[in-house]
Design a protein around this motif. Structure first.
Motif, PDB file in Angstrom:
ATOM      1  N   GLY A  67      37.138  52.345  39.780  1.00 21.07           N
ATOM      2  CA  GLY A  67      37.113  51.260  40.754  1.00 21.07           C
ATOM      3  C   GLY A  67      38.320  50.347  40.722  1.00 21.07           C
ATOM      4  O   GLY A  67      38.200  49.161  41.032  1.00 21.07           O
ATOM      5  N   VAL A  68      39.476  50.894  40.361  1.00 16.81           N
ATOM      6  CA  VAL A  68      40.689  50.086  40.269  1.00 16.81           C
ATOM      7  C   VAL A  68      41.745  50.659  41.199  1.00 16.81           C
ATOM      8  O   VAL A  68      41.970  51.860  41.232  1.00 16.81           O
ATOM      9  N   MET A  69      42.388  49.788  41.950  1.00 14.17           N
ATOM     10  CA  MET A  69      43.521  50.199  42.774  1.00 14.17           C
ATOM     11  C   MET A  69      44.796  49.878  42.007  1.00 14.17           C
ATOM     12  O   MET A  69      44.882  48.854  41.328  1.00 14.17           O
ATOM     13  N   ARG A  70      45.773  50.748  42.087  1.00 15.48           N
ATOM     14  CA  ARG A  70      47.007  50.596  41.313  1.00 15.48           C
ATOM     15  C   ARG A  70      47.645  49.217  41.501  1.00 15.48           C
ATOM     16  O   ARG A  70      48.105  48.593  40.567  1.00 15.48           O
ATOM     17  N   GLY A  71      47.656  48.722  42.724  1.00 19.31           N
ATOM     18  CA  GLY A  71      48.281  47.430  43.003  1.00 19.31           C
ATOM     19  C   GLY A  71      47.541  46.247  42.397  1.00 19.31           C
ATOM     20  O   GLY A  71      48.083  45.149  42.313  1.00 19.31           O
ATOM     21  N   ASP A  72      46.305  46.461  41.978  1.00 22.91           N
ATOM     22  CA  ASP A  72      45.492  45.370  41.423  1.00 22.91           C
ATOM     23  C   ASP A  72      45.437  45.360  39.900  1.00 22.91           C
ATOM     24  O   ASP A  72      44.782  44.492  39.317  1.00 22.91           O
ATOM     25  N   ILE A  73      46.095  46.303  39.250  1.00 21.84           N
ATOM     26  CA  ILE A  73      45.988  46.433  37.796  1.00 21.84           C
ATOM     27  C   ILE A  73      46.372  45.139  37.087  1.00 21.84           C
ATOM     28  O   ILE A  73      45.605  44.613  36.274  1.00 21.84           O
ATOM     29  N   ASP A  74      47.540  44.612  37.377  1.00 23.84           N
ATOM     30  CA  ASP A  74      48.008  43.417  36.658  1.00 23.84           C
ATOM     31  C   ASP A  74      47.056  42.238  36.856  1.00 23.84           C
ATOM     32  O   ASP A  74      46.683  41.565  35.897  1.00 23.84           O
ATOM     33  N   ARG A  75      46.650  42.010  38.093  1.00 24.46           N
ATOM     34  CA  ARG A  75      45.737  40.886  38.376  1.00 24.46           C
ATOM     35  C   ARG A  75      44.391  41.072  37.674  1.00 24.46           C
ATOM     36  O   ARG A  75      43.857  40.141  37.077  1.00 24.46           O
ATOM     37  N   MET A  76      43.878  42.292  37.717  1.00 21.74           N
ATOM     38  CA  MET A  76      42.575  42.545  37.104  1.00 21.74           C
ATOM     39  C   MET A  76      42.622  42.326  35.592  1.00 21.74           C
ATOM     40  O   MET A  76      41.670  41.829  35.005  1.00 21.74           O
ATOM     41  N   VAL A  77      43.716  42.709  34.970  1.00 21.73           N
ATOM     42  CA  VAL A  77      43.824  42.528  33.528  1.00 21.73           C
ATOM     43  C   VAL A  77      43.958  41.045  33.184  1.00 21.73           C
ATOM     44  O   VAL A  77      43.361  40.569  32.223  1.00 21.73           O
ATOM     45  N   ARG A  78      44.687  40.304  33.997  1.00 20.40           N
ATOM     46  CA  ARG A  78      44.888  38.875  33.707  1.00 20.40           C
ATOM     47  C   ARG A  78      43.642  38.033  33.948  1.00 20.40           C
ATOM     48  O   ARG A  78      43.320  37.159  33.166  1.00 20.40           O
ATOM     49  N   VAL A  79      42.951  38.262  35.071  1.00 16.44           N
ATOM     50  CA  VAL A  79      41.839  37.392  35.419  1.00 16.44           C
ATOM     51  C   VAL A  79      40.484  38.087  35.388  1.00 16.44           C
ATOM     52  O   VAL A  79      39.463  37.435  35.571  1.00 16.44           O
ATOM     53  N   GLY A  80      40.453  39.368  35.180  1.00 12.08           N
ATOM     54  CA  GLY A  80      39.203  40.110  35.189  1.00 12.08           C
ATOM     55  C   GLY A  80      38.798  40.455  36.605  1.00 12.08           C
ATOM     56  O   GLY A  80      39.499  40.160  37.556  1.00 12.08           O
ATOM     57  N   ARG A  81      37.674  41.053  36.750  1.00 10.50           N
ATOM     58  CA  ARG A  81      37.221  41.476  38.095  1.00 10.50           C
ATOM     59  C   ARG A  81      36.756  40.331  38.908  1.00 10.50           C
ATOM     60  O   ARG A  81      36.302  39.372  38.642  1.00 10.50           O
TER      61      ARG A  81
END
Length: 48
Positions: free
Chosen positions: A34-48
């Motif tokens: 459920g992860v899009m490549r462009g969202d990796i950095d944001r997801m890791v920094r702030v979570g889902r």
């Protein structure tokens, strides 16, 4: 203060490691979790 600085450094290293691991996955594998490549950095920094 030194303890909080060390914890911050550990957090940054863990985030970098996670981003690198996710970037190594192909798009299908990312899609499966459920992860899009462009969202990796944001997801890791702030979570889902």
């Amino acid at each position: 203060m030194l303890t909080s600085l060390a914890k911050r450094f550990q957090t940054i290293r863990a985030h970098r490691k996670t981003v690198l691991e996710l970037n190594r996955m192909d798009d299908r594998m990312l899609s499966d979790i459920g992860v899009m490549r462009g969202d990796i950095d944001r997801m890791v920094r702030v979570g889902r």
